[in-house]
Design a protein around this motif. Structure first.
Motif, PDB file in Angstrom:
ATOM      1  N   GLY A 281       0.436   0.463  13.466  1.00  0.00           N
ATOM      2  CA  GLY A 281      -0.728   1.296  13.646  1.00  0.00           C
ATOM      3  C   GLY A 281      -1.451   1.623  12.356  1.00  0.00           C
ATOM      4  O   GLY A 281      -1.289   0.964  11.327  1.00  0.00           O
ATOM      5  N   ALA A 282      -2.241   2.699  12.392  1.00  0.00           N
ATOM      6  CA  ALA A 282      -3.101   3.063  11.266  1.00  0.00           C
ATOM      7  C   ALA A 282      -2.343   3.353   9.976  1.00  0.00           C
ATOM      8  O   ALA A 282      -2.767   2.913   8.898  1.00  0.00           O
ATOM      9  N   PRO A 283      -1.214   4.082  10.013  1.00  0.00           N
ATOM     10  CA  PRO A 283      -0.499   4.338   8.752  1.00  0.00           C
ATOM     11  C   PRO A 283      -0.017   3.051   8.086  1.00  0.00           C
ATOM     12  O   PRO A 283      -0.073   2.924   6.864  1.00  0.00           O
ATOM     13  N   ASN A 284       0.467   2.121   8.869  1.00  0.00           N
ATOM     14  CA  ASN A 284       0.939   0.854   8.309  1.00  0.00           C
ATOM     15  C   ASN A 284      -0.221   0.045   7.729  1.00  0.00           C
ATOM     16  O   ASN A 284      -0.114  -0.532   6.643  1.00  0.00           O
ATOM     17  N   GLU A 285      -1.344   0.030   8.417  1.00  0.00           N
ATOM     18  CA  GLU A 285      -2.524  -0.678   7.900  1.00  0.00           C
ATOM     19  C   GLU A 285      -3.012  -0.022   6.604  1.00  0.00           C
ATOM     20  O   GLU A 285      -3.420  -0.706   5.657  1.00  0.00           O
ATOM     21  N   ALA A 286      -2.952   1.306   6.568  1.00  0.00           N
ATOM     22  CA  ALA A 286      -3.387   2.010   5.360  1.00  0.00           C
ATOM     23  C   ALA A 286      -2.453   1.710   4.183  1.00  0.00           C
ATOM     24  O   ALA A 286      -2.909   1.606   3.028  1.00  0.00           O
ATOM     25  N   ALA A 287      -1.157   1.570   4.449  1.00  0.00           N
ATOM     26  CA  ALA A 287      -0.213   1.214   3.389  1.00  0.00           C
ATOM     27  C   ALA A 287      -0.536  -0.167   2.834  1.00  0.00           C
ATOM     28  O   ALA A 287      -0.486  -0.390   1.614  1.00  0.00           O
ATOM     29  N   HIS A 288      -0.879  -1.101   3.715  1.00  0.00           N
ATOM     30  CA  HIS A 288      -1.274  -2.429   3.272  1.00  0.00           C
ATOM     31  C   HIS A 288      -2.560  -2.360   2.436  1.00  0.00           C
ATOM     32  O   HIS A 288      -2.685  -3.020   1.403  1.00  0.00           O
ATOM     33  N   ARG A 289      -3.493  -1.528   2.883  1.00  0.00           N
ATOM     34  CA  ARG A 289      -4.771  -1.417   2.163  1.00  0.00           C
ATOM     35  C   ARG A 289      -4.561  -0.814   0.779  1.00  0.00           C
ATOM     36  O   ARG A 289      -5.137  -1.293  -0.202  1.00  0.00           O
ATOM     37  N   LEU A 290      -3.723   0.223   0.705  1.00  0.00           N
ATOM     38  CA  LEU A 290      -3.474   0.871  -0.578  1.00  0.00           C
ATOM     39  C   LEU A 290      -2.799  -0.093  -1.554  1.00  0.00           C
ATOM     40  O   LEU A 290      -3.221  -0.219  -2.715  1.00  0.00           O
ATOM     41  N   ALA A 291      -1.738  -0.764  -1.114  1.00  0.00           N
ATOM     42  CA  ALA A 291      -1.025  -1.682  -2.005  1.00  0.00           C
ATOM     43  C   ALA A 291      -1.936  -2.801  -2.477  1.00  0.00           C
ATOM     44  O   ALA A 291      -1.944  -3.159  -3.661  1.00  0.00           O
ATOM     45  N   ALA A 292      -2.722  -3.359  -1.554  1.00  0.00           N
ATOM     46  CA  ALA A 292      -3.626  -4.445  -1.922  1.00  0.00           C
ATOM     47  C   ALA A 292      -4.672  -3.968  -2.925  1.00  0.00           C
ATOM     48  O   ALA A 292      -5.024  -4.696  -3.865  1.00  0.00           O
TER      49      ALA A 292
END
Length: 452
Positions: free
Chosen positions: A332-343
């Motif tokens: 969901g959104a938290p996991n996508e946000a973690a990917h966005r932050l790391a990238a």
């Protein structure tokens, strides 16, 4: 299939047998302390181990991300560096209390039970945020893959370097026309350089500081020079020890000679080598994290990878990498946000390079801004000549391998054991470790044997 249970003894054993008090008795700090109360739509909890200059650079990158992504609230927590950090991260993942994003040394990923304590990255999500495999050094990316899946996203490599004072080397005639140290390709050439540098060094200063009595640094230096010789550790299946004691003796004798020939003074161990360098000592072998210290002192200095004295360039390298600590409901959104932050951080690592680290995202390395960095641009070639610890569960920064083998290297360097004896002890230690099962692999203690 469910996740096999991991008991407290297995977790602590796999992380060096630390006490619970040492792993939970420290504060979580960070600039995102108000993230829980934020009006942002999505929250990302992010645990890292960066303090000092690295911490300041990371905070700057996180703040830039927050400005660019106001819909994501980042709660960053800085925890105690080393085994305490890994203990807390493991316990949180095993107890389903893990943050959405974390940082690990890449060498520790294999032993961190990928698939149990770590979740794999979604390559498509990363690609959507501009991060792809082709943007990384192939060997570095390969180290992040376990059982065919990406379990770590490299942020950098940090390497052991040969720092040198240009003022002293110029006086000694050891600078080339480009203002850099003359090339060295053999042990004889290296000790010839040290001999000439000593003649130009002020009285009371040693010629080189190289942490002769520190188990971590001596282990890192051994890995570098053993790799230069083409030495191996285990077979491809990690079932047989292939450690070459003959090559190990060559490396151990080389390290020991710095002390016996009087270039490294036994009275200046540990951080005293860097202090001597600040005071005019011509050489010190240090990690790239010393760049801000030496640059801040406004020294006229340079830095190269460790000298290729055995003919093949190779310098010890580790890597900070983003990981996804296991969450039973990850998605969901938290996991996508973690990917966005790391990238985002990986792609905007120009700030990170200020701390001396070499950004893992290779497009950064070809930018004019990075090429202007000194001495970073002098040692960027280390990306293509990394000497890494073997890819086994007991390796990695502050790991069991360094704890077991590092002191043996020190015993040879400082003269309490002959190189031949130390080499045999190293092989025996590697054999014992290879026969020990990872306490965090999901098996019971009885199945896995004693914790290392």
């Amino acid at each position: 299939m469910g996740r096999p249970g991991l008991n407290r003894r297995q977790l602590l054993g796999g992380l060096g047998g630390l006490s619970v008090a040492s792993s939970f008795g420290f504060a979580a700090l960070g600039t995102g302390a108000d993230a829980l109360a934020s009006d942002a739509n999505t929250r990302v909890r992010y645990w890292n181990l960066f303090s000092g200059g690295d911490g300041a650079n990371m905070i700057a990158m996180l703040d830039a991300f927050r400005r660019a992504n106001p819909d994501i609230a980042v709660k960053d927590s800085t925890l105690q560096w080393g085994n305490p950090f890994y203990t807390k991260l493991a316990m949180a993942a095993a107890g389903n209390r893990a943050p959405e994003l974390g940082v690990m040394h890449l060498g520790r990923v294999t032993g961190f039970a990928p698939g149990r304590l770590l979740d794999p990255w979604d390559a498509d999500l990363l690609a959507g945020y501009g991060v792809r495999e082709r943007d990384f050094n192939p060997d570095l990316w390969k180290r992040a893959v376990v059982d065919g899946r990406l379990y770590a996203l490299p942020l950098d490599i940090h390497v052991q370097l040969c720092f040198y004072r240009k003022d002293v080397l110029k006086k000694a005639g050891l600078l080339g026309a480009d203002g850099r140290i003359v090339p060295v390709t053999s042990t004889d050439e290296w000790f010839g350089v040290l001999k000439e540098a000593r003649k130009a060094t002020r009285k009371g200063l040693q010629t080189i500081g190289f942490w002769h009595n520190d188990q971590n640094f001596q282990w890192w230096f051994f890995v570098a020079f053993y790799t230069q010789l083409g030495g191996t550790w285990f077979d491809a299946a990690n079932t047989e020890v292939t450690f070459d004691t003959g090559k190990a003796v060559q490396v151990l004798e080389f390290l020991r000679r710095h002390v016996t020939d009087g270039y490294a003074d036994p009275g200046f161990g540990g951080g005293a080598g860097a202090e001597q360098f600040l005071n005019g000592s011509p050489f010190v072998w240090e990690g790239n994290w010393s760049v801000p210290v030496f640059s801040g002192a406004k020294l006229d200095y340079g830095a190269t990878p460790l000298p290729p004295v055995f003919g093949r360039p190779a310098t010890h390298a580790e890597s900070h990498a983003f990981v996804l600590p296991h969450q039973s409901g990850r998605g969901g959104a938290p996991n996508e946000a973690a990917h966005r932050l790391a990238a985002y951080v990986v792609r905007h690592a120009r700030q990170w390079a200020a701390g001396g680290h070499i950004p893992a995202y290779t497009p950064t390395l070809s930018t004019p801004a990075y090429r202007k960095l000194n001495p970073q641009s002098e040692y960027v070639s280390a990306m293509d000549h990394q000497a890494n610890e073997p890819k086994v569960w007991f390796a990695g920064s502050t790991g069991i391998l360094a704890q077991r083998v590092g002191p043996i290297v020190v015993s040879s360097t400082t003269g309490s054991a002959a190189p031949e004896t130390a080499a045999r002890r190293m092989r025996s230690a590697l054999t014992a470790l290879l026969a020990t099962r990872n306490p965090m692999d999901g098996r019971t203690a009885a199945e896995g044997g004693a914790a290392a």
